[in-house]
Enzyme design. Structure first.
Site, mmCIF file in Angstrom:
data_model
loop_
_atom_site.group_PDB
_atom_site.id
_atom_site.type_symbol
_atom_site.label_atom_id
_atom_site.label_comp_id
_atom_site.label_asym_id
_atom_site.label_seq_id
_atom_site.Cartn_x
_atom_site.Cartn_y
_atom_site.Cartn_z
ATOM 1 N N HIS A 292 9.631 67.638 86.443
ATOM 2 C CA HIS A 292 8.606 66.675 86.040
ATOM 3 C C HIS A 292 8.037 67.015 84.669
ATOM 4 O O HIS A 292 7.750 68.172 84.367
ATOM 5 C CB HIS A 292 7.477 66.664 87.067
ATOM 6 C CG HIS A 292 6.303 65.808 86.684
ATOM 7 N ND1 HIS A 292 6.399 64.444 86.505
ATOM 8 C CD2 HIS A 292 5.002 66.122 86.433
ATOM 9 C CE1 HIS A 292 5.214 63.954 86.174
ATOM 10 N NE2 HIS A 292 4.353 64.955 86.109
ATOM 11 N N SER A 293 7.884 65.983 83.811
ATOM 12 C CA SER A 293 7.180 66.109 82.534
ATOM 13 C C SER A 293 7.744 67.248 81.684
ATOM 14 O O SER A 293 8.909 67.222 81.309
ATOM 15 C CB SER A 293 5.682 66.296 82.817
ATOM 16 O OG SER A 293 4.927 66.153 81.638
ATOM 17 N N TYR A 294 6.936 68.281 81.399
ATOM 18 C CA TYR A 294 7.407 69.399 80.565
ATOM 19 C C TYR A 294 8.510 70.190 81.258
ATOM 20 O O TYR A 294 9.295 70.871 80.606
ATOM 21 C CB TYR A 294 6.247 70.331 80.216
ATOM 22 C CG TYR A 294 6.522 71.225 79.029
ATOM 23 C CD1 TYR A 294 6.247 70.792 77.740
ATOM 24 C CD2 TYR A 294 7.079 72.490 79.199
ATOM 25 C CE1 TYR A 294 6.505 71.602 76.643
ATOM 26 C CE2 TYR A 294 7.339 73.307 78.116
ATOM 27 C CZ TYR A 294 7.054 72.865 76.836
ATOM 28 O OH TYR A 294 7.324 73.670 75.746
ATOM 29 N N GLY A 296 11.071 68.898 82.451
ATOM 30 C CA GLY A 296 12.310 68.327 81.925
ATOM 31 C C GLY A 296 12.708 68.984 80.619
ATOM 32 O O GLY A 296 13.891 69.249 80.372
#
Length: 416
Positions: A292-294, A296
């Site tokens: 998720h988010s960072y 990735g």
């Protein structure tokens, strides 16, 4: 109190402006008068209505909150959801209270990972000495021995820790939407081993000693004369700052220093370390990631550093509103091609779940997570992600590539 504060700030600004100007006797006389006026203001009287001590309970029960049978945080007596503005017009105090509750939530989720999900806590670095800073991850008993499937979970940046997607969701919504527990339970039901990363646990904070505080201010290679002038200016600045702080922040917080955890000093370092010491050593033929988010971005960095190994072991990657950027991270052509075939990014969008979303970057397909809220993307795309993994595994076994979206949207994507 706030009327007095406004007057105080205004008068002080006038004094500072007057000091900066090279004026004549009249200006100096005005400055002296303003200083005299400021000296007459009784700060202690003004501070009587200032914020309470920054001391908070260390348990949920102490806060008078509990999670009900639906996993919602509710007040023990009233049954109401969490209230941020517990004390009106004291935003800083309310924020500190919220952060204190957040730390309790983190420990509570750790307990759930061990008691409900039956994961074990593993210390990092693996060869850590007793005295050095340490971190940890969670994994199922069969994480390294499961010959078939392994699920790896990576949360985003910020205050969240292992097992969480978003602290805000845990506090204001429920445990299902804010934690990784639904992913873990379903993965175990479907025969996956599980590893839960902890990429934000990069250092520990310790209070600075007086000697360390003095050393940090004295450590300079500047000439003595220049340093003396600089120190004089700094002392004057500190005097003015302390004047403000006495009112604005009477509870001055302690000075701390950060001691970084060896080989785990950043989310990217952490992901690579866990890959080298755990994931790459696992028996699983098929490894799946949800990032998720960072998280990735951390996965893409892992691919850059361990391209051949990742391609050989990872079957599919589900990203949720990932902030990676193949240009800024200088991702090579071979990695971008692999990501197009094996990754899918569920992004925040007003479109229905799994609808194709156009991307300006030449990496993995993007589809709607069925929500416009960034922090909800992992929860809303939950069923689609496990379907994506099943299709990826089936495609691998039959040498056919997986379908990240519905058929109608797949046709649209292929046309593009």
């Amino acid at each position: 109190m706030y009327v007095y504060l406004s007057i105080l700030n205004l008068l002080t600004v006038w004094v500072m402006m007057a000091q900066l100007q090279q004026g004549g006797p009249d200006e100096k006389e005005k400055t002296t008068a303003l200083k005299d006026l400021l000296s007459r203001i009784d700060l202690d009287e003004l501070m009587k209505k200032d914020e309470p001590p920054l001391e908070f309970p260390d348990t949920l029960e102490g806060f008078e909150y509990i999670f009900n049978e639906k996993g919602q945080l509710r007040h023990i007596k009233t049954g109401e959801p969490f209230v941020f503005n517990y004390r009106e017009d004291l935003h800083r105090w309310n924020q500190k209270r919220y952060e204190a509750l957040g730390e309790i939530i983190t420990k509570y989720v750790y307990e759930l990972l061990q008691k409900e999900c039956h994961l074990k806590k593993v210390t990092l670095p693996v060869d850590a000495t007793e005295s050095e800073p340490k971190s940890f991850i969670f994994m199922s008993e069969d994480a390294l021995t499961n010959p078939d499937k392994l699920l790896v979970l990576i949360h985003g940046n910020g205050v969240v820790r292992a097992g969480q997607w978003a602290r805000r969701l845990i506090i204001n919504e429920d445990l299902d939407s804010g934690t990784q527990i639904p992913y873990i339970k379903r993965a175990i039901e479907e025969g996956y081993g599980v590893i839960v990363l902890n990429p934000n646990e990069n250092y520990i904070e310790v209070e600075k000693t007086k000697a360390q505080v003095q050393l940090s201010s004295d450590s300079s290679d500047e000439p003595a004369e220049k340093r003396e002038r600089k120190d004089k200016i700094q002392k004057e600045t500190k005097k003015r700052r302390d004047f403000y702080e006495k009112y604005r922040n009477p509870q001055k917080e302690k000075e701390t220093m950060q001691m970084y955890i060896r080989d785990n000093g950043s989310p990217e370092e952490h992901a690579i370390y866990v890959w080298d010491h755990f994931i790459s050593q696992s028996a699983a033929e098929n490894v799946f990631f949800v990032a998720h988010s960072y998280g990735g971005l951390a996965f893409v960095e892992l691919m850059i550093q361990r391209e051949a190994e990742v391609k050989n072991k990872v079957t599919a990657v589900a990203l949720t509103d990932s902030v990676h950027n193949v240009w800024h991270q200088e991702v090579g052509k071979t990695i971008r091609e692999w990501m197009r075939e094996n990754c899918c990014n569920w992004v925040s969008s007003s479109e229905p779940l799994d609808t194709s979303v156009e991307s300006m970057l030449p990496d993995c397909p993007r589809v709607s997570a069925g929500t416009e809220r960034h922090e909800l993307t992992s929860w809303k795309s939950f069923p689609s992600i496990f379907k994506f993994f099943s299709e990826a595994l089936e495609a691998k076994n039959s040498s056919v590539k997986p379908t990240p979206t519905r058929r109608s949207n797949r046709i649209k994507y292929e046309e593009l």
